[in-house]
Design an enzyme around this catalytic site. Structure first.
Site, PDB file in Angstrom:
ATOM      1  N   ARG A   1       0.980  -1.221  -0.086  1.00  0.00           N
ATOM      2  CA  ARG A   1       0.567   0.103   0.111  1.00  0.00           C
ATOM      3  C   ARG A   1       0.881   1.175   0.063  1.00  0.00           C
ATOM      4  O   ARG A   1       0.615   2.484  -0.475  1.00  0.00           O
ATOM      5  CB  ARG A   1      -0.682   0.021   0.721  1.00  0.00           C
ATOM      6  CG  ARG A   1      -2.505  -1.251   1.006  1.00  0.00           C
ATOM      7  CD  ARG A   1      -2.988  -1.210   2.355  1.00  0.00           C
ATOM      8  NE  ARG A   1      -4.202  -1.861   2.128  1.00  0.00           N
ATOM      9  CZ  ARG A   1      -5.081  -2.367   2.805  1.00  0.00           C
ATOM     10  NH1 ARG A   1      -4.716  -1.588   4.288  1.00  0.00           N
ATOM     11  NH2 ARG A   1      -6.239  -2.975   2.376  1.00  0.00           N
TER      12      ARG A   1
ATOM     13  N   LYS B   1     -19.265 -16.857   3.464  1.00  0.00           N
ATOM     14  CA  LYS B   1     -20.786 -16.627   3.879  1.00  0.00           C
ATOM     15  C   LYS B   1     -21.710 -15.852   2.836  1.00  0.00           C
ATOM     16  O   LYS B   1     -20.841 -14.708   2.021  1.00  0.00           O
ATOM     17  CB  LYS B   1     -20.728 -15.336   5.234  1.00  0.00           C
ATOM     18  CG  LYS B   1     -20.698 -15.939   6.438  1.00  0.00           C
ATOM     19  CD  LYS B   1     -20.923 -14.550   7.413  1.00  0.00           C
ATOM     20  CE  LYS B   1     -20.401 -15.585   9.044  1.00  0.00           C
ATOM     21  NZ  LYS B   1     -20.573 -13.724   9.786  1.00  0.00           N
TER      22      LYS B   1
ATOM     23  N   GLY C   1      -9.417  -7.706  -0.495  1.00  0.00           N
ATOM     24  CA  GLY C   1      -9.550  -8.870   0.887  1.00  0.00           C
ATOM     25  C   GLY C   1      -8.375  -9.937   0.261  1.00  0.00           C
ATOM     26  O   GLY C   1      -7.803  -9.582  -0.423  1.00  0.00           O
TER      27      GLY C   1
ATOM     28  N   GLY D   1     -13.474  -4.011   1.234  1.00  0.00           N
ATOM     29  CA  GLY D   1     -14.926  -3.181   1.647  1.00  0.00           C
ATOM     30  C   GLY D   1     -15.173  -2.419  -0.083  1.00  0.00           C
ATOM     31  O   GLY D   1     -16.613  -2.564  -0.174  1.00  0.00           O
TER      32      GLY D   1
END
Length: 402
Positions: free
Chosen positions: A41, A206, A359, A382
């Site tokens: 980053r 999920k 992610g 996100g």
């Protein structure tokens, strides 16, 4: 073009003005015992920083790091190692500022020389940052002439530095950095009018984490590949035996909705046809191949099997546009990483536009050293998910032309 993102090229610096630029970055890197283990980053921020330095700007750089309590300085979450690494990469001094909300900070900025950088200590040491506090934002913005945001990974949050600070500046003095410009190009523009076949690859634990994006891609994709633990909810909903695999039975209605929406648009959904299982969720468990769709009782699916890997890869490699979000198994365990690696390899070999949506998928493709073989790896988790879902991100909204 109406409502486009303002970019660095839109900033009109006055000749010999030595502008002071408030630069929001995403320097939220992993640090252990004061050492940075992955500076990706920081490296991603360099093109924007260097462009501003070439314009003789004085830079007030800032970021958050980790999840401090928001009640003051915590050594564990200090940006000091980040400042040192930034100074090393740029070969200039980077001044770490602690008391940037005090009145004396303006004098420090005034005394800066052109091409110097002040790095504000972790913004989240102040609870006002995540609360989006306007008074806090005014203190951050008061010493700067321009606002630049290159922290794509935080654009889905309405933190003070992401929304209230830019709103302290007129629109003509706000812009996105090169990283955000690149992210928007691939995550938003690539799906405006994509050339078929379009394939979406979903994984992770999920169904509930991906409700909106699953719905969105039934309207965009030609193929939807579903692996990871979430696939067992889909299989169970179809009446298959999934053994002890994780299942969200309260999401069956949603899964039925996805199946019906896909059928209506002739979207092909691919699910695992074989598995690599274990008796428990453990790195040391003995892998048990299951060569059929149904998983025997007493076993849980921890990765897709070799036949499924080949099937998924063949669909990916024939696609013109592919987006991948979520691993196919517990890739952190080497024994159950083959399925995720097979998808990464297929993405690398696909000749179309290949986008890894941040992610765990980004972590996986880096683990397998294939990040340079795909079109784009998103730096946002996100944020990239919400953008792909079609949502307007707060940090992006304030950078759009009216």
């Amino acid at each position: 073009m109406a409502n486009r993102i303002r970019t660095l090229e839109d900033l009109k610096f006055e000749e010999n003005s030595n502008p002071v630029v408030f630069l929001r970055l995403d320097l939220n890197v992993p640090i252990k015992h004061g050492k940075i283990s992955d500076d990706t980053r920081i490296q991603a921020a360099l093109p924007t920083i260097k462009w501003l330095l070439e314009k003789n700007a004085k830079i007030i750089a800032c970021s958050h790091l980790g999840r401090p309590k928001g009640i003051g300085f915590e050594e564990e979450f200090s940006l000091s190692p980040v400042g040192s690494r930034l100074a090393e990469l740029l070969n200039i001094d980077v001044i770490l500022a602690h008391d940037y909300t005090e009145d004396g900070f303006s004098k420090i900025v005034y005394d800066l020389k052109p091409k110097q950088i002040i790095l504000l200590e972790n913004l989240r040491f102040h609870k006002e940052e995540q609360a989006g506090n306007e008074s806090f934002a005014n203190k951050l913005a008061r010493s700067a002439d321009y606002y630049v945001n290159d922290a794509f990974g935080t654009c889905h949050r309405a933190d003070a530095s992401m929304v209230a600070v830019p709103e302290c500046f007129p629109l003509e003095k706000r812009a996105a950095g090169f990283l955000i410009e690149k992210e928007m190009k691939f995550l938003e523009d690539a799906f405006r009018a994509p050339k078929a076949p379009v394939t979406a690859v979903f994984g992770g634990s999920k169904v509930s984490d991906k409700i909106d994006i699953l719905r969105k891609f039934t309207t965009i994709a030609n193929n939807m590949i579903i692996g990871g633990a979430m696939a067992y909810t889909f299989l169970k909903c179809k009446g298959k035996n999934v053994g002890n695999s994780r299942v969200e039975s309260d999401k069956f209605a949603l899964v039925e909705e996805i199946f019906k929406a896909a059928e209506k648009r002739n979207v092909k959904i691919y699910l695992p046809e074989d598995h690599l299982c274990g008796a428990e969720f453990s790195e040391n468990v003995t892998p048990v191949p299951v060569g059929a769709v149904d998983i025997p009782d007493g076993l849980m699916g921890l990765d897709i099997g070799p036949r499924t890997s080949e099937l998924f890869a063949s669909v990916i490699e024939k696609s013109n546009v592919v987006v991948w979000n979520g691993p196919m198994g517990v890739f952190e365990f080497d024994s159950f990483a083959k399925g995720t690696k097979a998808v990464a390899q297929a993405m690398a070999e696909c000749e179309g536009t290949t986008i890894v949506g941040g992610g765990d998928s980004a972590a996986a493709i880096v683990k397998f050293k294939m990040q340079d073989k795909v079109t784009h790896v998103s730096t946002g988790g996100g944020a990239s998910m919400e953008l792909l879902e079609g949502k307007e991100l707060p940090g992006i909204r304030v950078l759009r032309t009216k």
